[in-house]
Design a protein around this motif. Structure first.
Motif, PDB file in Angstrom:
ATOM      1  N   PRO A 155      34.142  31.742  43.383  1.00 30.82           N
ATOM      2  CA  PRO A 155      34.061  33.146  42.936  1.00 30.82           C
ATOM      3  C   PRO A 155      35.406  33.778  42.620  1.00 30.82           C
ATOM      4  CG  PRO A 155      33.759  33.011  45.314  1.00 30.82           C
ATOM      5  CD  PRO A 155      33.735  31.593  44.802  1.00 30.82           C
ATOM      6  N   ASN A 156      36.458  33.381  43.331  1.00 33.01           N
ATOM      7  CA  ASN A 156      37.759  34.025  43.130  1.00 33.01           C
ATOM      8  C   ASN A 156      38.329  33.754  41.740  1.00 33.01           C
ATOM      9  OD1 ASN A 156      38.019  35.211  45.766  1.00 33.01           O
ATOM     10  ND2 ASN A 156      38.301  33.151  46.541  1.00 33.01           N
ATOM     11  N   TYR A 157      38.013  32.593  41.186  1.00 33.96           N
ATOM     12  CA  TYR A 157      38.491  32.270  39.841  1.00 33.96           C
ATOM     13  C   TYR A 157      37.771  33.128  38.798  1.00 33.96           C
ATOM     14  CZ  TYR A 157      40.784  28.394  42.131  1.00 33.96           C
ATOM     15  OH  TYR A 157      41.600  27.647  42.957  1.00 33.96           O
ATOM     16  N   LEU A 158      36.482  33.339  38.992  1.00 31.11           N
ATOM     17  CA  LEU A 158      35.741  34.192  38.072  1.00 31.11           C
ATOM     18  C   LEU A 158      36.184  35.649  38.197  1.00 31.11           C
ATOM     19  CD1 LEU A 158      33.548  34.485  35.949  1.00 31.11           C
ATOM     20  CD2 LEU A 158      31.866  34.700  37.802  1.00 31.11           C
ATOM     21  N   LEU A 159      36.450  36.093  39.418  1.00 33.09           N
ATOM     22  CA  LEU A 159      36.942  37.462  39.601  1.00 33.09           C
ATOM     23  C   LEU A 159      38.255  37.678  38.848  1.00 33.09           C
ATOM     24  CD1 LEU A 159      36.250  38.041  43.404  1.00 33.09           C
ATOM     25  CD2 LEU A 159      35.198  39.293  41.518  1.00 33.09           C
ATOM     26  N   GLN A 160      39.162  36.724  38.950  1.00 31.24           N
ATOM     27  CA  GLN A 160      40.424  36.845  38.233  1.00 31.24           C
ATOM     28  C   GLN A 160      40.191  36.921  36.733  1.00 31.24           C
ATOM     29  OE1 GLN A 160      43.444  37.418  39.303  1.00 31.24           O
ATOM     30  NE2 GLN A 160      42.915  37.291  41.471  1.00 31.24           N
ATOM     31  N   TRP A 161      39.300  36.086  36.237  1.00 24.13           N
ATOM     32  CA  TRP A 161      39.025  36.086  34.803  1.00 24.13           C
ATOM     33  C   TRP A 161      38.443  37.423  34.360  1.00 24.13           C
ATOM     34  CZ3 TRP A 161      40.292  35.220  30.327  1.00 24.13           C
ATOM     35  CH2 TRP A 161      39.434  35.065  29.238  1.00 24.13           C
ATOM     36  N   GLU A 162      37.560  38.013  35.158  1.00 27.30           N
ATOM     37  CA  GLU A 162      36.996  39.308  34.801  1.00 27.30           C
ATOM     38  C   GLU A 162      38.071  40.390  34.790  1.00 27.30           C
ATOM     39  OE1 GLU A 162      33.997  40.050  33.701  1.00 27.30           O
ATOM     40  OE2 GLU A 162      33.399  37.936  33.824  1.00 27.30           O
ATOM     41  N   GLY A 205      42.330  22.825  35.322  1.00 23.84           N
ATOM     42  CA  GLY A 205      41.566  22.916  36.564  1.00 23.84           C
ATOM     43  C   GLY A 205      41.056  24.321  36.814  1.00 23.84           C
ATOM     44  N   HIS A 206      41.845  25.326  36.468  1.00 23.74           N
ATOM     45  CA  HIS A 206      41.415  26.720  36.628  1.00 23.74           C
ATOM     46  C   HIS A 206      40.305  27.068  35.639  1.00 23.74           C
ATOM     47  CE1 HIS A 206      44.374  27.310  39.623  1.00 23.74           C
ATOM     48  NE2 HIS A 206      44.628  28.587  39.405  1.00 23.74           N
ATOM     49  N   ARG A 207      40.424  26.573  34.411  1.00 23.69           N
ATOM     50  CA  ARG A 207      39.345  26.816  33.447  1.00 23.69           C
ATOM     51  C   ARG A 207      38.036  26.204  33.949  1.00 23.69           C
ATOM     52  NH1 ARG A 207      43.296  25.157  29.638  1.00 23.69           N
ATOM     53  NH2 ARG A 207      42.143  23.222  29.241  1.00 23.69           N
ATOM     54  N   ARG A 208      38.138  25.003  34.506  1.00 27.74           N
ATOM     55  CA  ARG A 208      36.943  24.331  35.023  1.00 27.74           C
ATOM     56  C   ARG A 208      36.322  25.131  36.156  1.00 27.74           C
ATOM     57  NH1 ARG A 208      35.885  21.392  39.299  1.00 27.74           N
ATOM     58  NH2 ARG A 208      38.093  21.277  39.905  1.00 27.74           N
ATOM     59  N   LYS A 209      37.142  25.712  37.035  1.00 27.38           N
ATOM     60  CA  LYS A 209      36.611  26.452  38.178  1.00 27.38           C
ATOM     61  C   LYS A 209      35.958  27.763  37.749  1.00 27.38           C
ATOM     62  CE  LYS A 209      39.739  24.210  41.416  1.00 27.38           C
ATOM     63  NZ  LYS A 209      41.018  24.270  42.143  1.00 27.38           N
ATOM     64  N   VAL A 210      36.454  28.385  36.702  1.00 25.34           N
ATOM     65  CA  VAL A 210      35.766  29.557  36.159  1.00 25.34           C
ATOM     66  C   VAL A 210      34.386  29.145  35.665  1.00 25.34           C
ATOM     67  CG1 VAL A 210      35.763  31.282  34.311  1.00 25.34           C
ATOM     68  CG2 VAL A 210      37.888  30.784  35.532  1.00 25.34           C
ATOM     69  N   ARG A 211      34.325  28.005  34.999  1.00 24.30           N
ATOM     70  CA  ARG A 211      33.040  27.526  34.475  1.00 24.30           C
ATOM     71  C   ARG A 211      32.093  27.118  35.590  1.00 24.30           C
ATOM     72  NH1 ARG A 211      36.700  24.561  30.426  1.00 24.30           N
ATOM     73  NH2 ARG A 211      36.676  25.917  28.583  1.00 24.30           N
ATOM     74  N   VAL A 212      32.636  26.600  36.695  1.00 28.47           N
ATOM     75  CA  VAL A 212      31.795  26.260  37.853  1.00 28.47           C
ATOM     76  C   VAL A 212      31.096  27.522  38.366  1.00 28.47           C
ATOM     77  CG1 VAL A 212      31.862  25.587  40.298  1.00 28.47           C
ATOM     78  CG2 VAL A 212      33.053  24.199  38.593  1.00 28.47           C
ATOM     79  N   ALA A 213      31.848  28.613  38.475  1.00 26.92           N
ATOM     80  CA  ALA A 213      31.262  29.879  38.939  1.00 26.92           C
ATOM     81  C   ALA A 213      30.175  30.351  37.984  1.00 26.92           C
ATOM     82  CB  ALA A 213      32.356  30.938  39.079  1.00 26.92           C
ATOM     83  N   LEU A 214      30.438  30.265  36.681  1.00 27.06           N
ATOM     84  CA  LEU A 214      29.444  30.691  35.700  1.00 27.06           C
ATOM     85  C   LEU A 214      28.205  29.799  35.747  1.00 27.06           C
ATOM     86  CD1 LEU A 214      31.863  31.440  32.723  1.00 27.06           C
ATOM     87  CD2 LEU A 214      30.586  33.129  34.067  1.00 27.06           C
ATOM     88  N   LYS A 215      28.410  28.485  35.900  1.00 30.94           N
ATOM     89  CA  LYS A 215      27.289  27.540  35.967  1.00 30.94           C
ATOM     90  C   LYS A 215      26.417  27.817  37.178  1.00 30.94           C
ATOM     91  CE  LYS A 215      26.274  22.571  36.055  1.00 30.94           C
ATOM     92  NZ  LYS A 215      26.857  21.206  36.092  1.00 30.94           N
ATOM     93  N   ASN A 216      27.030  28.269  38.265  1.00 28.55           N
ATOM     94  CA  ASN A 216      26.280  28.571  39.487  1.00 28.55           C
ATOM     95  C   ASN A 216      25.765  30.011  39.513  1.00 28.55           C
ATOM     96  OD1 ASN A 216      26.392  26.275  41.699  1.00 28.55           O
ATOM     97  ND2 ASN A 216      28.348  26.195  40.578  1.00 28.55           N
ATOM     98  N   ASN A 217      25.846  30.667  38.359  1.00 30.47           N
ATOM     99  CA  ASN A 217      25.310  32.024  38.213  1.00 30.47           C
ATOM    100  C   ASN A 217      25.914  33.021  39.196  1.00 30.47           C
ATOM    101  OD1 ASN A 217      23.475  31.340  36.068  1.00 30.47           O
ATOM    102  ND2 ASN A 217      22.161  30.371  37.613  1.00 30.47           N
ATOM    103  N   VAL A 218      27.206  32.851  39.476  1.00 34.52           N
ATOM    104  CA  VAL A 218      27.906  33.869  40.265  1.00 34.52           C
ATOM    105  C   VAL A 218      27.942  35.157  39.434  1.00 34.52           C
ATOM    106  CG1 VAL A 218      30.093  34.541  41.325  1.00 34.52           C
ATOM    107  CG2 VAL A 218      29.293  32.178  41.505  1.00 34.52           C
ATOM    108  N   PHE A 232      42.684  32.600  27.975  1.00 35.57           N
ATOM    109  CA  PHE A 232      41.918  31.587  28.714  1.00 35.57           C
ATOM    110  C   PHE A 232      42.430  30.185  28.413  1.00 35.57           C
ATOM    111  CE2 PHE A 232      38.143  28.914  29.551  1.00 35.57           C
ATOM    112  CZ  PHE A 232      37.881  29.305  30.860  1.00 35.57           C
ATOM    113  N   ALA A 233      42.798  29.930  27.168  1.00 33.52           N
ATOM    114  CA  ALA A 233      43.287  28.605  26.780  1.00 33.52           C
ATOM    115  C   ALA A 233      44.590  28.243  27.483  1.00 33.52           C
ATOM    116  CB  ALA A 233      43.468  28.538  25.263  1.00 33.52           C
ATOM    117  N   ALA A 234      45.343  29.272  27.913  1.00 28.15           N
ATOM    118  CA  ALA A 234      46.627  29.023  28.587  1.00 28.15           C
ATOM    119  C   ALA A 234      46.458  28.699  30.069  1.00 28.15           C
ATOM    120  CB  ALA A 234      47.543  30.228  28.416  1.00 28.15           C
ATOM    121  N   PHE A 235      45.255  28.888  30.615  1.00 25.23           N
ATOM    122  CA  PHE A 235      45.016  28.537  32.014  1.00 25.23           C
ATOM    123  C   PHE A 235      45.203  27.029  32.197  1.00 25.23           C
ATOM    124  CE2 PHE A 235      41.649  32.052  33.151  1.00 25.23           C
ATOM    125  CZ  PHE A 235      42.556  33.027  32.774  1.00 25.23           C
ATOM    126  N   ASP A 236      45.589  26.646  33.389  1.00 26.92           N
ATOM    127  CA  ASP A 236      45.547  25.232  33.764  1.00 26.92           C
ATOM    128  C   ASP A 236      44.112  24.728  33.599  1.00 26.92           C
ATOM    129  OD1 ASP A 236      46.885  22.923  35.515  1.00 26.92           O
ATOM    130  OD2 ASP A 236      44.891  23.320  36.329  1.00 26.92           O
TER     131      ASP A 236
END
Length: 344
Positions: A269-276, A166-179, A160-164
């Motif tokens: 959602p697509n960023y969170l899907l990739q992370w999962e 901006g990508h880390r932020r977008k994963v967190r946006v999905a989590l914050k919005n309870n996706v 996760f630390a190696a992500f750009d």
């Protein structure tokens, strides 16, 4: 070196070898042969004198319409040490002998070998294969330009630390919005198809049927997952907004298909899907997370930017190659197919 031909129902040794080899690929398994059930299938096993397996190759067989000829295709094959010339030649000789029995005019390969691997290039050209030129690499069965993440021996936090950022932020946006992300199987193939239909209408990709996705999920069993992302807007109802299909085989995970609806894309959602899916790869101690193909390595291309910023690297494979068994038949097939393409 000895070789033997196996059919799809007695190829357990082949599957075990492919799954355990660093150059293995899911398309070289009998599982993929069962997905591609509109093609024929046979496997080749090459053994050393002591009986140990040195290499394998799964071959799909297709009859050319309205002609007496067949084409052999070994997707991402063969599976062996890329620089083991003896094993490579043994597998190809066995395929050629089988081709005589089945009236095959040629065999095509597209091994995921780096385009700069001069030793492998010499082995295949010495065996009589012609490699497609660079400009033709988008015309083959498999894309030769891929994006991958090296996750060997890494923890989730390290990946996760190696992500750009901006990508880390977008994963967190999905989590914050309870996706919410659910893991499904073929029971959600119709739902995924509906999302894919919306995606292809928007982005111009090829649309596969629900039965195609169902077939993959059923064939690969617990090696395949259908991830579905849901979102519940304030005061609204829970809706599915994105999905992805992933395959784990051996030491690699492939992101196979992805889909998203036109609504609620702002919750990422697509960023969170990739992370999962990446976490699944880490859990399985995979060596590589494979995003599969992109049309070009270009920052102007949105799909490339999306994939490369997950801490990824780009790799270009050697591309499609062909060994012709029957030159006259190959010329006739190629000419006929060009005419049909023009008429279409």
């Amino acid at each position: 070196m000895k070789t033997e031909i196996v059919n799809i129902d007695n190829a357990q040794e082949l599957d075990a070898f492919v799954e355990g080899h660093k150059n293995g690929h899911f398309m070289q398994s009998t599982l993929w042969g069962r997905v591609k059930d509109d093609w024929g299938w046979f496997g080749i096993i090459a053994r050393s004198d002591d009986g140990s397996i040195k290499g394998t190759m799964s071959v799909l067989v297709r009859k050319i319409s309205k002609m007496p000829y067949y084409m052999f295709y070994a997707p991402r094959g063969p599976v062996c040490d890329l620089h083991d010339k003896e094993t490579f030649n043994a597998l190809m000789d066995a395929a050629k002998a089988e081709g005589k029995k089945r009236n095959a005019y040629a065999i095509k390969l597209d091994k995921d070998a780096d385009t700069n691997d001069s030793e492998y290039r010499a082995i295949v050209t010495d065996a009589g294969f012609k490699i497609d030129p660079v400009e033709d690499r988008l015309k083959g069965f498999q894309c030769s330009r891929v994006i991958r993440i090296d996750i060997e021996g890494k923890t989730e936090d390290e990946v996760f630390a190696a992500f750009d950022s901006g990508h880390r932020r977008k994963v967190r946006v999905a989590l914050k919005n309870n996706v919410e992300v659910e893991i499904n199987g073929s029971e959600k193939a119709d739902l995924f198809y509906e999302m894919m239909k919306e995606t292809t209408e928007r982005d111009g990709f090829e649309l596969r049927s629900a039965d195609w996705f169902r077939k993959i999920l059923d064939a690969f069993g617990d090696k395949a997952r259908l991830y579905t992302a849901y979102y519940t807007p304030e005061g609204g109802e829970r809706v599915h907004i994105a999905g992805a299909l992933a395959l784990v085989y051996g030491d690699k995970l492939w992101y196979f298909y992805g889909a998203s609806r036109n609504i609620h894309r702002n919750v990422m959602p697509n960023y969170l899907l990739q992370w999962e899916m990446i976490k699944w790869a880490v859990e399985n101690k995979c060596r590589i997370y494979d995003f599969r193909g992109v049309e070009r390595f270009d920052e102007e291309d949105g799909l490339y930017r999306f994939k490369i910023k997950f801490g990824s690297y780009q790799e270009e494979f050697m591309g499609e190659m062909e060994q012709v068994y029957k030159p006259a038949a190959a010329a006739l097939v190629n000419t006929t197919q060009q005419i049909i393409k023009k008429l279409r």
